[in-house]
Design an enzyme around this catalytic site. Structure first.
Site, mmCIF file in Angstrom:
data_model
loop_
_atom_site.group_PDB
_atom_site.id
_atom_site.type_symbol
_atom_site.label_atom_id
_atom_site.label_comp_id
_atom_site.label_asym_id
_atom_site.label_seq_id
_atom_site.Cartn_x
_atom_site.Cartn_y
_atom_site.Cartn_z
ATOM 1 C CG ASP A 98 -0.532 -0.141 2.604
ATOM 2 O OD1 ASP A 98 1.058 -0.459 2.640
ATOM 3 O OD2 ASP A 98 -1.099 -0.290 3.443
ATOM 4 C CG ASP A 101 6.581 5.830 5.530
ATOM 5 O OD1 ASP A 101 7.407 6.701 5.171
ATOM 6 O OD2 ASP A 101 6.024 5.959 6.726
#
Length: 173
Positions: A98, A101
């Site tokens: 998803d 980061d």
């Protein structure tokens, strides 16, 4: 204190990105056997939409890794909580995440997946968020680049909440 949701990506923008990524992956892997490995739990919504936008046959499996717990920042220790079940030896693998980061989880997962002897391993992420990147890692396919903010919605969560939101929002307390 009630959280504030600041829209980052509208539903239509997400749909457009998923369609475009699906076209590119379908072109790149035409005539090849591809295994999508979704990273649970956050990527399940993106993976489902992505699979429906592919024009090539794929196999789907899941791995579960944890690094956040109930906080808003990675603890840095990556644990594999669910192992893949598909035999990926000699196959092309696309890890579907998803959000990219810090890069710690995906870096660990790439190394882990490579230990099974696939032909290739690439990364597909809906969100490429670079503000907190701690390792050198890049997505081969990325829907949107976002510079900052703690994001929720469309599978992304905060302490297992807000995954059901149809848009991606910056969560502000």
């Amino acid at each position: 204190m009630k959280p504030e949701f600041i829209p980052v990506l509208k539903k239509e923008e997400i749909e457009t990105a998923v369609t475009e990524i699906g076209k590119k992956i379908s072109e790149d892997y035409k005539g090849r056997e591809l295994v999508l490995i979704g990273v649970l739990k956050g990527a399940f919504v993106f993976l489902a939409d992505l699979a429906r936008n592919l024009t090539i046959p794929v196999k789907i499996d899941f791995v579960r890794a944890a690094s956040y717990g109930a906080g808003t920042s990675s603890c840095g220790k990556i644990r594999i909580l669910k192992e893949i079940e598909e035999d990926i030896t000699g196959k092309d693998v696309l890890i579907v995440e998803d959000i990219l980061d810090t890069g710690l989880t995906l870096s660990r997962l790439v190394d882990h997946i490579k230990s099974f002897g696939p032909k290739s391993v690439k990364i597909c992420t809906l969100i490429d968020k670079r503000e907190r990147r701690k390792v050198e890692i890049e997505a081969d396919y990325a829907g949107h680049v976002v510079e900052e903010g703690f994001l929720v919605g469309y599978g992304l969560d905060y302490a297992e909440n807000y995954r059901e939101l149809p848009e991606i929002c910056h969560l502000k307390f």
